[in-house]
Design an enzyme around this catalytic site. Structure first.
Site, PDB file in Angstrom:
ATOM      1  N   SER A   1      10.754  35.280  40.578  1.00 14.73           N
ATOM      2  CA  SER A   1      11.240  36.619  40.886  1.00 14.73           C
ATOM      3  C   SER A   1      12.761  36.535  40.932  1.00 14.73           C
ATOM      4  CB  SER A   1      10.709  37.085  42.243  1.00 14.73           C
ATOM      5  OG  SER A   1      11.429  38.199  42.730  1.00 14.73           O
TER       6      SER A   1
ATOM      7  N   SER B   1      64.659  36.631  37.993  1.00 20.67           N
ATOM      8  CA  SER B   1      65.027  38.038  37.988  1.00 20.67           C
ATOM      9  C   SER B   1      65.403  38.499  36.596  1.00 20.67           C
ATOM     10  CB  SER B   1      66.200  38.286  38.942  1.00 20.67           C
ATOM     11  OG  SER B   1      66.649  39.614  38.858  1.00 20.67           O
TER      12      SER B   1
END
Length: 474
Positions: A142, A320
Site C-alpha cells: 500500500s 558589489s
C-alpha cells in the site's frame, strides 16, 4: 482511417484519459499532473529511488515465494535496475506538494516500472496485461507502508553524508583552534568589551558545538531504521502474507545495505510521524549553531577598515556592482540562509506531523519534501562553508592586539590585587585619557612593572584562576 499514434488511451474508475505514447507513466500520474500543478518542484529523486528499491525488493520476494511468475518478476527487477541508473528520471513528474498521502508518487513509480517492464517483455506501453502497476508492481503493498518506509530509507542515505560534513567542519574548526592558539584577542559579551581570550579558544568553542551536532546526527539514524513495510494500508498487514513481510524486510536490508528492522507495531509506524520531527529537530539545532558561527565570523571579519577586522575571510567573489573593490562574506551568508531554510522546513514538518488523523497521516508528502530538502541543502552548505570559508580563515594579529590594548578588559585581572572600586576608577580614567590600563598603573605606581607583567601574562588571563596569584595564596 488513419490511427493517431501520438497517444494511447488508459482507463480508471473515473473514465478514460489520453496519455502521450512516449510517456512511461500512466493515467494515475496524468490525473495527478492535472490536480497538483502547485510548484515547479517535482518529487525528490532520493525518495523516488527509495520507492523503486522497495518495488524491486517486493518483486524478488514474490518470485522467491512463487507468488509472481519468474518472467514478470524478472522484468520488474530489470526495470527497477534501469530506473535506479537514472535512465528514466524525467518520467517522475508529480509535484512535490500533493494530496493523497503520497499515493500519486507511489502510482507514478508503479506505472513507470510497469511500462519499462512491458517493453522489456516485448510489449507496448499501456499493455498492462503483461505487467500491471497495481496487481504486479504494487503486489502486497500500500502507499501507506511503502511511502513512510521510503522516507526513512532516503533520509538515512542523506543523513550519513551530512554527519560526515559536520565531522569535517568540526575538524576544520579544531585546526583553526590550534593555529590561533597563541593569538591574544579581546573577548566580547553583548557586543561589548569583556575579557581577554586566545583566538583559538573561540574556535575551540565552535568545534565543541559542532561536535555535538555531528554526534546527534550520527546517532539519530537509529530512530529511522524501524520500517512498516508489510503493514499495508493501516498497519494490520491485510493482503500481505507473513512470509512476504519477513522476507521482504530481509531483502530490503540487503538491497539498501541499511540496518532496517521490522516494526513490532506497524500501525504506530504507519500513522505517527514523530520520528521525522525528531530528526528535523536535530537539523534545526545544527542550523542554529551554524548561524551563530557564521554570524560571528562575519562580525569578526567586518571591515576591512571600519569594522572589527580580527579575521580575514577568503575572498571568493566581487561584492558589489557599484562599490569597486568591495568583497562580502558571501559564504558565511549562504550558510546562515541555508540554515534559516532548514529551520523553516522544521516548522512545516512539525505542523504536518501533528496534523495526521486516525490511522494515517495525509501530509507525508510535505514531510518528505521538507526533510529531504533540509538534509540535502544542509550537507551542501556545510561542505561549502568548510571548504571556502573556514579552511581559508586567517587571524589579523595586529588588529587583535590593537583592539585588546585599546579596551579596558584587562582591568578585571587587577580586581583581586587593587579592589573593584580602584579597578573601576582606572578603567574610567583609561577611556577618558585614552591610555592603556598598564600605562596608568605604571604612571600611578599602583603595581610594579614585574607584578603587572605577571598579572597580565596572556596565559594567566585566559585560563581559570586569579592572574598573578598562585593557588592557596592571597
Amino acid at each position: 482511417m488513419a490511427i493517431n499514434t501520438n497517444f494511447r488511451v488508459e482507463k480508471d474508475l473515473l473514465g478514460e484519459k489520453k496519455i502521450s505514447s512516449n510517456a512511461y507513466y500512466g493515467i494515475n500520474t496524468a490525473r495527478a499532473l492535472d490536480n497538483f500543478n502547485v510548484s515547479s518542484k517535482k518529487v525528490n529523486l532520493h525518495l523516488i529511488k527509495a520507492i523503486v528499491t522497495i518495488k524491486k525488493s517486493a518483486a524478488i520476494t514474490h518470485k522467491k515465494l512463487k507468488e509472481l511468475s519468474p518472467e514478470k518478476a524478472d522484468a520488474i527487477i530489470k526495470a527497477c535496475d534501469k530506473i535506479l541508473k537514472d535512465e528514466f528520471n524525467s518520467e517522475f513528474v508529480v509535484d512535490a506538494l500533493q494530496g493523497g498521502a503520497g499515493t500519486s508518487t507511489n502510482m507514478n513509480v508503479n506505472e513507470v516500472i510497469a511500462n519499462v517492464a512491458i517493453e522489456l517483455l516485448g510489449g507496448e506501453k499501456g499493455d498492462y496485461s503483461l505487467v500491471h502497476p497495481l496487481h504486479h508492481v504494487n503486489m502486497s503493498q500500500s502507499t501507506n507502508d511503502v511511502y513512510p518506509t521510503a522516507i526513512r530509507i532516503a533520509a538515512i542515505k542523506l543523513l550519513r553524508p551530512l554527519s560526515l560534513a559536520f565531522a569535517n567542519l568540526q575538524e576544520a574548526l579544531q585546526i583553526k583552534e590550534n593555529e590561533f592558539a597563541d593569538v591574544l584577542k579581546l573577548g566580547r559579551t553583548q557586543l561589548m568589551d569583556a575579557l581577554p581570550m586566545m583566538a583559538g579558544q573561540g574556535f575551540g568553542a565552535y568545534a565543541r558545538a559542532i561536535s555535538r551536532d555531528r554526534w546527534r546526527l550520527y546517532k539519530v539514524e537509529e530512530r529511522l531504521r524501524e520500517v512498516n513495510i508489510g503493514g499495508t494500508a493501516i498497519g494490520t498487514g491485510m493482503n500481505a502474507t507473513l512470509k512476504y513481510i519477513f522476507l521482504m524486510t530481509d531483502i530490503l536490508q540487503d538491497l539498501t545495505g541499511l540496518g532496517l528492522a521490522r516494526s513490532d507495531y506497524p500501525m504506530d509506524t504507519t500513522q505517527n510521524m514523530d520520528v521525522f520531527v525528531e530528526v528535523s529537530g536535530l537539523l534545526k539545532s545544527a542550523s542554529v549553531n551554524l548561524i551563530k558561527i557564521s554570524n560571528d565570523i562575519r562580525l569578526l571579519g567586518s571591515g576591512p577598515r571600519g569594522g572589527i577586522g580580527e579575521l580575514s575571510l577568503p575572498k571568493v567573489q566581487a561584492g558589489s556592482s557599484i562599490m569597486a573593490g568591495k568583497v562580502n562574506p558571501v559564504i558565511a551568508e549562504m550558510a546562515a540562509q541555508t540554515s534559516m531554510k532548514v529551520i523553516s522546513n522544521d516548522a512545516a514538518i512539525t505542523y504536518a506531523a501533528a496534523s495526521g488523523q486516525l490511522e494515517l497521516n495525509a501530509f507525508g508528502p510535505l514531510i518528505a519534501e521538507s526533510l529531504l530538502e533540509s538534509l540535502e541543502i544542509l550537507t551542501n552548505a556545510v561542505n561549502i562553508f568548510t571548504e571556502k570559508c573556514i579552511n581559508g580563515l586567517e587571524v589579523n594579529e595586529g588588529n587583535c592586539s590593537h583592539n585588546l590594548e585599546a579596551s579596558t578588559s584587562v582591568v578585571t585581572a587587577l580586581v583581586h590585587h587593587i579592589g573593584y572600586d580602584k579597578a573601576s576608577e582606572i578603567a574610567k580614567k583609561s577611556l577618558r585619557e585614552n591610555k592603556t590600563i598598564k600605562e596608568l598603573c605604571l604612571e600611578e605606581g599602583i603595581l610594579t612593572p614585574e607584578k603587572l607583567n605577571e598579572i597580565l601574562n596572556p596565559y594567566e588571563i585566559t585560563k581559570p584562576g586569579i592572574p598573578g596569584m598562585k593557588e592557596g595564596k592571597k
